[in-house]
Each structure stands twice: as structure tokens, then as C-alpha cells.
Design an enzyme around this catalytic site. Structure first.
Site, PDB file in Angstrom:
ATOM      1  NE  ARG A  74      -1.709  -2.252   2.713  1.00 21.47           N
ATOM      2  CZ  ARG A  74      -1.911  -3.510   2.326  1.00 21.47           C
ATOM      3  NH1 ARG A  74      -3.004  -3.826   1.712  1.00 21.47           N
ATOM      4  NH2 ARG A  74      -1.026  -4.451   2.574  1.00 21.47           N
ATOM      5  CB  THR A  75       3.454   2.558   2.249  1.00 21.78           C
ATOM      6  OG1 THR A  75       2.694   2.175   3.393  1.00 21.78           O
ATOM      7  CG2 THR A  75       4.094   3.908   2.497  1.00 21.78           C
ATOM      8  CE  LYS A 122      26.288  -3.242  -6.946  1.00 18.46           C
ATOM      9  NZ  LYS A 122      26.485  -2.266  -8.043  1.00 18.46           N
ATOM     10  NE  ARG A 172       7.300   0.889   4.664  1.00 17.90           N
ATOM     11  CZ  ARG A 172       6.089   0.348   4.704  1.00 17.90           C
ATOM     12  NH1 ARG A 172       5.911  -0.902   4.364  1.00 17.90           N
ATOM     13  NH2 ARG A 172       5.051   1.062   5.065  1.00 17.90           N
TER      14      ARG A 172
HETATM   15  C1  NCD Z   1       1.965  -0.943   8.142  1.00 11.15           C
HETATM   16  C2  NCD Z   1       3.459  -0.745   8.258  1.00 11.15           C
HETATM   17  O1  NCD Z   1       4.178  -0.934   7.273  1.00 11.15           O
HETATM   18  O2  NCD Z   1       3.873  -0.355   9.327  1.00 11.15           O
HETATM   19  N1  NCD Z   1       1.553  -1.148   6.824  1.00 11.15           N
HETATM   20  C3  NCD Z   1       1.261  -0.059   6.061  1.00 11.15           C
HETATM   21  O3  NCD Z   1       2.108   0.765   5.796  1.00 11.15           O
HETATM   22  N2  NCD Z   1      -0.009   0.099   5.666  1.00 11.15           N
HETATM   23  C4  NCD Z   1       1.449  -1.962   9.083  1.00 11.15           C
HETATM   24  C5  NCD Z   1       2.022  -3.340   9.049  1.00 11.15           C
HETATM   25  O4  NCD Z   1       2.912  -3.656   8.274  1.00 11.15           O
HETATM   26  O5  NCD Z   1       1.534  -4.155   9.839  1.00 11.15           O
END
Ligand code: NCD
Length: 303
Positions: free
Chosen positions: A51-52, A80, A101
Site C-alpha cells: 500500500r504505502t 553492496k 522506508r
Molecule cells: C503498516 C506498516 O508498514 O507499518 N503497513 C502499512 O504501511 N499500511 C502496518 C504493518 O505492516 O503491519
């Protein structure tokens, strides 16, 4: 130039403005289709995501912009041995804004110190996830029409769940909020968060029982047990199915309860709930795209 690393960096007024813009995008998408023409978003994802990452990318495309990036550290130069600082310094020459992320807490903050363009924290380890919180806030706003006077239940992995930490940080600023923190003892909210609540005199209770807590809730925020952050598989297996929301538990809830979940779901919400009008989690995932559109425009200084 401004990044977004922690939800607390946004004022209440700024959050309200983002929500107004997101709702206008929902009502008038065509108005926004060229707002980021010629701009590029880089998604640097060192950790799994559906999703993100995809909602960030869809958001940029719907604003008329372009995207580049990587979806796993395995196919980036991190494999690397390149540092986040070096990667970001280079990528900030290729893109106008970066969503990152990373499994390590604080990595996006470090990135923001080495970047020439805004960095958005798209989740850092078990720490924070501010854009999920904006998604959650838009969902609560659309469901409830307010942020004040709510009993907010958070259930599941409150220790490692970064979405929980950021959501508490955001909701704590509104009036007359009560948090009901539902978790097994091993997965309680970290003490630094409880200290912040204590300091601000915000009401909260901790409980292990979802059944006992559910009748008073206005919002129920379910979460997955964060397997990837556990030190041993045995503990995960013991704790993973502590909470399963099913129809029998839901029968004790208010008629206007809103059930949220950042997703992915494993077993925490039985699929029989999906068609209940109180289930909001799939709309919530869609809201994530609209609020990220609003955020990208804000950080790029687009009118
Ligand atoms: C969440 C995350 O990545 O922290 N997911 C998300 O971004 N919608 C929650 C999860 O992974 O449980």
C-alpha cells in the site's frame, strides 16, 4: 525545504489543511491531474510494502508527475554496502522528492540530513509511520466528522507497531480523547509513549481484553503482530493470534464503531467483518493515496 519524518512536525492547522485538500482531490480529481507535471518522486524502499509504496506512486502519477525507485534493498546498492547517506545524496539529484522506508529506526531522519530534496518517512522500523497516520486521520475525519471526544481503541502489537505510535502522537493533540490500549503484556505500548501521555494528562487504560474494551470504543484500530521485528519465532507464534475480531466480538460494539487497520491483515480481522458497515480498512487504504497527493503537493510547494 521541508521533510516529514515524524507526524508531530505538522501543526494541527497543517493537518486540517491536508485533509481539506485531500477531500477536494476526491471531489475534483481532474483539477489536480497536472499539478506535479515534470516532477519526480523517488520511492526508496528497503523493506516490504504494498500500500504505502504503490499509493505514493499512484499519488504522483495522478498529479501528473513521474516515479522512479526501488522496492527492496536486495536490488539497490544497499546490498553492496552503500550507506543511506550516500544513496540519498545521489538520488536527491535524480528526483524532486523522496519517500523512504527502512527497517532501521531513524534512517529517514539521517537521509533528510543528506538530501537536497524533501524526504518523507514511509515507515522506519518499529518507530514511526507519519503518512499512515495522515491516512488514518483522513479516514477518521470522513467517518466521524471530528477528532475530539473519541474513545480510541488500539489493539494488537502496540510495541512494534509504528502506525500505532504515530497515531497516538497525532490523536493526543485533540480534546477529550481516551486511548484504550489492548495488547498482551509482551506487546504493550513503549514506555516513552506512555510518559508523553502522562505528561500531557491524556487519559488511557491498558487492558488485555478486546471483549471487555469493545463496548465503549468509537474507533477500533486493529494491527498485525509484527513478525519481522521479533527476536525469536517462538514468541511470534505464541502471540500472533491473540486477537481475532469476529462477528461475535463485534456484536458487543457500538453501531457506529469505525474499524480501522493499516493492513496487511493476517488473522486479526475475520473476513466475515469485511461487509459490515463498520469496517473501514479498505476505504482507509484508498484514502492513503489522496492524502499522499495532498502531502506531495505541500512539500513541493505546489499551490
Ligand atoms: C503498516 C506498516 O508498514 O507499518 N503497513 C502499512 O504501511 N499500511 C502496518 C504493518 O505492516 O503491519
Amino acid at each position: 525545504m521541508r521533510s516529514l519524518i515524524d507526524i508531530k512536525e505538522l501543526t494541527t492547522q497543517e493537518i486540517d489543511e491536508l485533509i481539506v485538500v485531500a477531500k477536494d482531490i476526491i471531489a475534483n480529481p481532474a483539477k489536480y491531474s497536472e499539478k506535479c507535471k515534470g516532477k519526480k518522486l523517488a520511492t526508496l524502499f528497503y523493506e516490504a510494502s504494498t500500500r504505502t509504496r504503490l499509493s505514493f506512486e499512484a499519488a504522483m502519477y495522478e498529479l501528473g508527475g513521474n516515479v522512479l525507485g526501488f522496492a527492496s534493498s536486495d536490488n539497490s546498492s544497499a546490498s553492496k554496502g552503500e550507506s543511506v547517506a550516500d544513496t540519498v545524496r545521489v538520488c536527491s539529484g535524480y528526483a524532486d522528492i523522496i519517500a523512504m522506508r527502512h527497517p532501521k529506526e531513524g534512517a529517514p531522519l539521517v537521509a533528510s540530513m543528506h538530501s537536497l530534496v524533501p524526504i518523507i518517512n514511509a515507515g522506519d522500523g518499529g518507530h514511526n509511520h507519519p503518512t499512515q497516520t495522515l491516512t488514518d486521520l483522513l479516514t477518521i475525519n470522513r467517518e466521524k466528522g471530528r477528532f475530539d471526544n473519541l474513545v480510541v481503541g488500539l489493539c494488537g502489537d502496540l510495541k512494534f507497531g509504528r502506525t500505532v505510535h504515530s497515531l497516538i502522537g497525532a490523536m493526543a493533540r485533540y480534546n477529550n480523547i481516551k486511548f484504550v490500549l489492548i495488547s498482551p503484556d509482551e506487546l504493550k505500548v513503549p514506555s516513552y509513549i506512555k510518559q508523553e501521555l502522562d505528561k500531557s494528562n491524556i487519559e488511557y487504560v491498558e487492558t488485555r481484553s478486546l471483549e471487555e474494551a469493545i463496548p465503549e470504543l468509537d474507533i477500533l484500530y486493529m494491527t498485525r503482530v509484527q513478525r519481522e521485528r521479533f527476536f525469536n519465532e517462538e514468541d511470534y507464534l505464541r502471540l500472533k493470534d491473540t486477537y481475532i475480531l469476529n462477528m461475535s466480538k463485534l456484536s458487543k460494539a457500538k453501531d457506529d464503531l469505525s474499524i480501522l487497520h493499516p493492513l496487511p491483515r493476517v488473522n486479526e480481522i475475520s473476513v466475515e467483518i469485511d461487509n459490515d458497515p463498520r469496517a473501514c480498512y479498505f476505504e482507509q487504504a484508498l484514502n492513503g493515496k489522496y492524502i499522499r497527493m495532498a502531502l506531495i503537493m505541500k512539500l513541493l510547494g505546489v499551490e
